[in-house]
Every structure is written in C-alpha cells, then in structure tokens.
Design a protein around this motif. Structure first.
Motif, short mmCIF file in Angstrom:
data_model
loop_
_atom_site.label_atom_id
_atom_site.label_comp_id
_atom_site.label_asym_id
_atom_site.label_seq_id
_atom_site.Cartn_x
_atom_site.Cartn_y
_atom_site.Cartn_z
N HIS A 39 -0.87 -8.61 -6.07
CA HIS A 39 -0.13 -7.75 -5.14
C HIS A 39 -0.93 -6.45 -5.09
O HIS A 39 -0.90 -5.66 -6.03
CB HIS A 39 1.30 -7.52 -5.64
CG HIS A 39 2.07 -6.54 -4.82
ND1 HIS A 39 3.36 -6.77 -4.41
CD2 HIS A 39 1.74 -5.32 -4.32
CE1 HIS A 39 3.80 -5.73 -3.69
NE2 HIS A 39 2.83 -4.84 -3.64
N ALA A 40 -1.67 -6.26 -4.00
CA ALA A 40 -2.64 -5.17 -3.92
C ALA A 40 -2.11 -4.01 -3.09
O ALA A 40 -2.19 -4.00 -1.86
CB ALA A 40 -3.95 -5.70 -3.34
N GLU A 41 -1.52 -3.05 -3.78
CA GLU A 41 -1.17 -1.75 -3.17
C GLU A 41 -1.38 -0.72 -4.28
O GLU A 41 -1.12 -1.02 -5.45
CB GLU A 41 0.32 -1.68 -2.81
CG GLU A 41 0.76 -2.38 -1.57
CD GLU A 41 2.25 -2.09 -1.32
OE1 GLU A 41 2.56 -1.61 -0.23
OE2 GLU A 41 3.07 -2.35 -2.23
N GLU A 65 -7.05 0.20 0.04
CA GLU A 65 -7.76 0.72 -1.16
C GLU A 65 -7.62 -0.26 -2.33
O GLU A 65 -8.60 -0.59 -3.00
CB GLU A 65 -7.18 2.10 -1.52
CG GLU A 65 -7.88 2.79 -2.67
CD GLU A 65 -7.44 2.32 -4.05
OE1 GLU A 65 -8.28 2.29 -4.96
OE2 GLU A 65 -6.26 1.94 -4.24
N ALA A 66 -6.42 -0.71 -2.58
CA ALA A 66 -6.20 -1.59 -3.74
C ALA A 66 -6.90 -2.94 -3.54
O ALA A 66 -7.45 -3.53 -4.49
CB ALA A 66 -4.70 -1.80 -3.96
N THR A 67 -6.90 -3.41 -2.31
CA THR A 67 -7.56 -4.70 -2.03
C THR A 67 -9.05 -4.58 -2.28
O THR A 67 -9.66 -5.42 -2.95
CB THR A 67 -7.26 -5.14 -0.58
OG1 THR A 67 -5.84 -5.19 -0.40
CG2 THR A 67 -7.85 -6.51 -0.28
N HIS A 68 -9.64 -3.51 -1.77
CA HIS A 68 -11.08 -3.28 -2.00
C HIS A 68 -11.36 -3.19 -3.52
O HIS A 68 -12.28 -3.83 -4.04
CB HIS A 68 -11.49 -1.98 -1.31
CG HIS A 68 -12.85 -1.52 -1.70
ND1 HIS A 68 -14.01 -2.05 -1.18
CD2 HIS A 68 -13.23 -0.59 -2.61
CE1 HIS A 68 -15.05 -1.46 -1.74
NE2 HIS A 68 -14.61 -0.57 -2.61
N ARG A 69 -10.53 -2.42 -4.20
CA ARG A 69 -10.77 -2.18 -5.64
C ARG A 69 -10.70 -3.49 -6.42
O ARG A 69 -11.56 -3.81 -7.24
CB ARG A 69 -9.72 -1.18 -6.15
CG ARG A 69 -9.82 -0.88 -7.63
CD ARG A 69 -9.03 0.38 -8.01
NE ARG A 69 -7.86 0.66 -7.22
CZ ARG A 69 -6.59 0.60 -7.68
NH1 ARG A 69 -6.33 0.24 -8.91
NH2 ARG A 69 -5.58 0.89 -6.88
N GLU A 123 -6.70 -2.73 7.09
CA GLU A 123 -7.64 -2.17 6.11
C GLU A 123 -7.87 -3.13 4.95
O GLU A 123 -8.97 -3.21 4.40
CB GLU A 123 -7.10 -0.83 5.57
CG GLU A 123 -7.06 0.30 6.60
CD GLU A 123 -5.83 0.29 7.50
OE1 GLU A 123 -5.07 -0.71 7.48
OE2 GLU A 123 -5.63 1.28 8.22
N ALA A 124 -6.82 -3.87 4.58
CA ALA A 124 -6.96 -4.85 3.49
C ALA A 124 -7.77 -6.05 3.98
O ALA A 124 -8.63 -6.58 3.25
CB ALA A 124 -5.57 -5.29 3.03
N LEU A 125 -7.51 -6.45 5.21
CA LEU A 125 -8.27 -7.57 5.77
C LEU A 125 -9.76 -7.21 5.85
O LEU A 125 -10.63 -8.04 5.53
CB LEU A 125 -7.72 -7.94 7.15
CG LEU A 125 -8.39 -9.11 7.84
CD1 LEU A 125 -8.29 -10.38 7.01
CD2 LEU A 125 -7.76 -9.35 9.22
N GLU A 126 -10.04 -5.98 6.23
CA GLU A 126 -11.45 -5.56 6.31
C GLU A 126 -12.13 -5.68 4.95
O GLU A 126 -13.30 -6.08 4.86
CB GLU A 126 -11.54 -4.11 6.82
CG GLU A 126 -11.36 -4.02 8.32
CD GLU A 126 -11.10 -2.59 8.82
OE1 GLU A 126 -10.91 -2.45 10.05
OE2 GLU A 126 -11.04 -1.65 8.00
N ALA A 127 -11.39 -5.36 3.89
CA ALA A 127 -11.98 -5.46 2.54
C ALA A 127 -12.28 -6.92 2.20
O ALA A 127 -13.31 -7.24 1.60
CB ALA A 127 -11.04 -4.86 1.51
N VAL A 128 -11.38 -7.82 2.61
CA VAL A 128 -11.59 -9.26 2.35
C VAL A 128 -12.80 -9.76 3.16
O VAL A 128 -13.66 -10.47 2.63
CB VAL A 128 -10.32 -10.07 2.69
CG1 VAL A 128 -10.58 -11.56 2.61
CG2 VAL A 128 -9.17 -9.68 1.76
#
Ligand code: URP
Ligand code: ZN
Length: 470
Positions: free
Chosen positions: A185-187, A221-225, A246-251
């Motif tokens: 759970h990425a936040e 941020e959390a997804t990238h991290r 923003e999370a999808l972009e990190a993936v």
C-alpha cells in the motif's frame, strides 16, 4: 462428483477465442472439443454465451478487524457468495499479523474462520505490521509450506499499520530468495498524517477532506520509493490499488528499465472520480476508501496502463462498511467515524468487477476480450501462484467456469446484490453483460440468479511462487 458437459459456447481465455464444448470430471476440465458426447453428464447449453475462466480477485477484506472494534461487514460466507454471483471463483484475502504476533498464528486464525464459511476457493496474503527477527524467520516457511507467497506491507497509516523503509527492505530480502513477493500500500503515510492534522486543526472534518488530505503526489512518491527499494533488494514488487497518474508513471519508468514492478488498479478508480466527494452531508462517506477517488485524467491513464500492460490486474479491494448503522451495527458502518479521519476506509465491489470491466472495458472498446480475461483471471492467477490450476480454461485445470451473457443489460444495485453491505458505489448503473451460471470445481453454484452453492465448499489454495509472471 458427476460429469458436466457445457455445449456450444464461445470459449475465451487470455489467448483463445473459439466455439466449443467443455467436459468436467472430478472437478477438473477433462476435455475440450467440438460435439463432445458424454451420456451420463449433466448438460448445459452455452449457445450465445461466453465461457470464461472463473474470476480471481486478489484483493478483498472479508470480516476484517480494523481496530477499535470496527470490522468489515461481509463475513467470509456473505462475501464469497457475493463474489460467486459476480463470477469470481477464487479470492485472495489477508491474514494480518497483530503487533507481537507470529504471522503463522495470524494465518491459522484466518484459516479457521474461512474454512466453514467460504463458498469459493480462497488463499491469503500475509500482512506484516511488526517486522521483527522472529517474524522474518517464519517467512520462508510460510512460502514453502503454507502456500503464502505474498506479503503485504503498509507505507500508510502511521502508528497503526505502517512499517518503515528498513522493514520493507528486510522483508523483501527475506522472502525474495524463496519465491515470495511484497505487496505495497504505497502512500506517504507520514506526510498524509501531517495534512490530516492540519485539516482537523482548521475544523475541516467533512468526508471530502479524506480526498483532500491524500494527494496524488504522495502516492507517486511512495510508489517511486518502494520500487527503488525493491530494485536494491532485487525482488519483484506489486503495488496494490494504484490510483494516481504519478504512481503509474513510477511503475512505467521502472518497467521501462526492466525492473519487475507490477501493479493492480480497481474498478472504482476506472469509473468514478473525486467529484463524488461533493455529495451533500455524510453521503460522501460512501466513497471514503484509500487511496481516494482521483481526477478524471487519472482514469484515462489507468485505462491506458491496462491496455499496454503497465497495470497487470484489476482487483476490487472489496472492503465493505454499511452506510447505515441499522444494517449491521455501528461498528460495521461508516457511521463509526464522525470526522473524515475516523470514517472506516474502504468500499464494496467484489460482485461487480467482471460486469463493470466487461461493459466499460470490452463494450466501450478500451480493452479486448482476451485482455479482459487476462486482467480478471489469468494474470492474478499467474502473479500469485495459482496458475494453471486457476485462471484459465485448459485440460487439467479446475473447472471454475463462468457462463456470461454478453448481451444482457441489467442494473447494478445494492437492492439486488448479495453482499451484506447496504449500498453500492455503482447504484443504478446500467451495464451490458451478465453472469448467468458459475461452476466451482465442476459444481454449479450460481444459476440464473439462484444460489446453489454451500458455505464451506470453498477450498484453501496453497500458492506457489508470486511475482514470477514475466
Ligand atoms: O480503503 C481501503 N482500501 N481500505 C482497506 C485498507 C487499505 O487501505 O488497504
Ligand atoms: Zn490499502
């Protein structure tokens, strides 16, 4: 168990699409062909229907304690019956370690509760809230002997569920070598808590502040991290309920570099947006789930992600709380929390996943029929160690089969669904495409809106390695 013959339907898997017959024997698919004969078999005519593999929903929370006596309102019994009516024949729920508890003890507790109640097959991810040396030592055994190959960690909810980055790294290293995968759970829970405190201090307590205090940036941020931590640990990583662009972009960025980063999204992020929080009074509490509903721009990005395999799975995050206290008591209702930060987080959806995705995905031309099966059955089965027993139609696979009418129009509503929950996120939505019959290991459990299944007929599924999908 008797033999069953399904005649003349359109058999669709993640790669196939042809008209044929299926013969079930002893709960498995015995034969696939044309004009199959089986004198003693119970025959079902599938003319004009799609024959699909039973859905696999890898993110549900049945009878789950949330602290302070609050609990989700579907039992394993009501929740799995609801899943079955929606064409889902396998769920993967969670066994949550309490602080100081052994993860194996948490699993045993959930297995005992599920065994007599589930009417579809089930597995468990382990949730770790206390990553200490003793807990870490147990993990290989859970993977190798108990069939639990995925471990969920929270980067949100400080002081309740959140673990720190070191705990994430240690868990990844511990399970990675054994075929385990970590689900996140990425936040950014710490920053979100600061925003929540600011909102409350300013007297902003209404449900819409749930959305305003959980910004997309902090999911990104959390997804990238966490993907970077997984990269260091050299293990696959799976992001649950991804909602923000923003999370999808990190993936996408990680996958483009060859990192084994995977993610799911959920129907509510595909079909609903943050305007729901403008509903008057407490109505908006129905949509208090985490992450919250996002911008419309995110919906388009998520559909693109599903189409091009940047997102691999659609699960529901079925986490139901009634809207009205009277339905199942205050502690199973949204009313258990008065200000937005105390409203139980979560929303229902286990019954509508296939029908929504078929209608909004296939009928609307956003994804094709094979991709629909891939997202709802095959990929979740492969990602979480259930394939080829589950998630496809093949000789030897479990006869978990859905007969689906692609033309029938009907209205989604809490007045006709089978969950305990007293509302639907999709109330009144008309969809085209309906589940007509469902078979679990060759037994008819749903027939034209009638329940034929039994509590306790679901079987625990020991899963093999997770995340080895590439
Ligand atoms: O709102 C949600 N998703 N509730 C379930 C707990 C969580 O955040 O995963
Ligand atoms: Zn979550």
């Amino acid at each position: 168990m008797g033999r069953v013959l399904i005649k003349g339907g359109r058999i669709v898997t993640a790669v196939d699409d042809y008209v044929g017959d299926l013969l079930f024997d002893h709960g498995r698919i015995e034969a696939i062909g044309r004009e199959l004969e089986a004198g003693d078999a119970e025959v079902h005519d599938a003319g004009g229907l799609l024959i699909l593999p039973g859905g696999v929903d890898v993110h549900v929370h049945m009878e789950t304690p949330m602290g302070n006596g609050i609990e989700t309102c579907d039992s394993f019994e009501s929740g799995t019956r609801s899943a079955a009516f929606g064409g889902t024949t396998t769920i993967v729920d969670f066994a949550q370690q309490a602080r100081g508890e052994s993860p194996k003890a948490a699993l045993d507790r959930r297995l005992a509760a599920a065994e007599t109640q589930c009417s579809v097959d089930y597995g468990f991810h382990s949730i770790l809230t206390d990553v200490n040396a003793a807990a870490l030592a147990e993990l290989p055994d859970l993977v190798n002997h108990e069939g639990v190959s995925s471990f969920k960690l929270y980067m949100a909810y400080p002081d309740v569920l959140m673990v720190d980055d070191a705990a994430i790294y240690r868990t990844m290293r511990r399970v990675g070598d054994h075929g385990g995968m970590v689900n996140l759970h990425a936040e950014n829970g710490v920053v979100i808590q600061a925003l929540v405190d600011e909102a409350l201090a300013a007297g902003n307590t209404s449900p819409k502040y749930h959305q305003l205090t959980r910004p997309q940036l902090m999911e990104g941020e959390a997804t990238h991290r966490v993907i970077r931590i997984a990269e260091l640990a050299e293990v696959p990583v799976y992001i649950v309920h991804l909602s923000a662009i923003e999370a999808l972009e990190a993936v996408v960025e990680a996958r483009d570099r060859g990192i084994h980063a995977f993610a799911e999204t959920c129907p509510h992020y595909l079909f609903l947006d943050k305007s729901e929080y403008e509903r008057p009074g407490f109505e908006a509490a129905k949509f208090v789930m985490t992450p919250p509903l996002r911008d419309r721009e995110c919906q388009d990005a998520l559909w693109r992600g599903l189409r091009f395999d940047d997102l691999q799975i659609v699960s529901t995050d079925h986490c139901p709380f009634c809207f009205n206290e009277k339905s199942h008591g205050l502690l199973k209702s949204k009313r258990a929390g008065k200000d937005f930060s105390k409203i139980p987080n979560g929303a229902p959806g286990v019954e509508f996943r296939l029908m929504l995705l078929y209608d909004g995905g296939v009928n609307e031309g956003r994804i094709n029929l094979n991709r629909f099966v891939q997202l709802t059955a095959t990929a979740p089965a492969k990602m979480f160690g259930l394939f080829p027993r589950k998630g496809t139609i093949a000789v030897g696979s479990d006869a978990d089969i859905v007969l689906f009418d692609p033309n029938q129009r009907h209205t989604l509503s809490a007045t006709t669904h089978h969950s305990n929950v007293d509302y639907s996120l999709f109330e009144g939505r008309v969809v085209q495409g309906k589940v007509r019959k469902v078979f679990l290991r060759g037994e008819l459990i749903v027939e034209e809106g009638a329940w034929k299944g039994r509590a306790g007929m679901g079987r625990y599924q020991r899963r093999s390695a997770s995340g080895r999908i590439i």
